[in-house]
Write a protein that holds these residues in place. Structure first.
Motif, PDB file in Angstrom:
ATOM      1  N   GLU A  97       0.726  -1.229  -0.117  1.00  0.00           N
ATOM      2  CA  GLU A  97       0.092  -0.144  -0.095  1.00  0.00           C
ATOM      3  C   GLU A  97       0.886   1.227  -0.043  1.00  0.00           C
ATOM      4  N   ALA A  98       2.033   1.228   0.691  1.00  0.00           N
ATOM      5  CA  ALA A  98       2.795   2.310   1.055  1.00  0.00           C
ATOM      6  C   ALA A  98       3.480   2.684  -0.544  1.00  0.00           C
ATOM      7  N   ARG A 137       1.018   4.218  -2.688  1.00  0.00           N
ATOM      8  CA  ARG A 137       0.593   5.573  -2.605  1.00  0.00           C
ATOM      9  C   ARG A 137       1.860   6.478  -3.103  1.00  0.00           C
ATOM     10  N   ARG A 138       2.926   5.994  -2.839  1.00  0.00           N
ATOM     11  CA  ARG A 138       4.280   6.637  -3.310  1.00  0.00           C
ATOM     12  C   ARG A 138       4.286   7.113  -4.922  1.00  0.00           C
ATOM     13  N   GLY A 145      -3.997   5.252  -5.403  1.00  0.00           N
ATOM     14  CA  GLY A 145      -4.973   4.969  -4.365  1.00  0.00           C
ATOM     15  C   GLY A 145      -4.750   3.247  -3.841  1.00  0.00           C
ATOM     16  N   ALA A 146      -4.668   3.139  -2.488  1.00  0.00           N
ATOM     17  CA  ALA A 146      -4.551   1.888  -2.017  1.00  0.00           C
ATOM     18  C   ALA A 146      -5.699   1.313  -1.631  1.00  0.00           C
ATOM     19  N   GLU A 147      -6.677   1.285  -2.395  1.00  0.00           N
ATOM     20  CA  GLU A 147      -7.772   0.744  -1.822  1.00  0.00           C
ATOM     21  C   GLU A 147      -7.760  -0.874  -2.122  1.00  0.00           C
TER      22      GLU A 147
END
Length: 122
Positions: A110-111, A114-115, A119-121
């Protein structure tokens, strides 16, 4: 010249297939340590059907599973090299933390998303 490119591409695809096959037989998840009544117990933690599940590792299994987890990181690095996308320093640190049981793979994934602006859905 075209044959050289086609041959190299074919070799890379074959290497990628071998790496993916190698990854598929390695244990999923991370090793956690729990102290219970002064004794340290090791568990292989992973998600099954959306739930976190811990499998107890006997003392003689911990080193073997740790080595397999190291191989998993090596395979992931090799996959990145084959795909031409080296892991960033932050992602490499996250993978090391995951390997050492300090974080979950999902957190690293997820990180990383995002980076790169996704979107980390999950």
């Amino acid at each position: 010249m075209d044959n050289v490119i086609v041959n190299e591409y074919t070799e890379l695809l074959e290497k990628k297939a071998r790496l993916q096959k190698g990854l598929s037989v390695l244990p999923q998840g991370y090793i956690s340590k729990k102290n219970i009544n002064g004794k340290t117990y090791h568990y292989l933690q992973n998600r099954v059907s959306g739930k976190m599940v811990g499998t107890y590792l006997k003392k003689n299994e911990v080193d073997r599973v740790s080595e397999q987890k190291e191989r998993c990181i090596s395979f992931a690095d090799a996959m990145n090299a084959v795909e031409g996308v080296p892991a960033s320093e932050q992602t490499a640190k996250g993978l090391t933390d995951w390997q050492n049981g300090k974080t979950s793979y999902l957190s690293v994934f997820e990180a990383t998303l995002r980076r790169y602006g996704f979107g980390a859905e999950v």
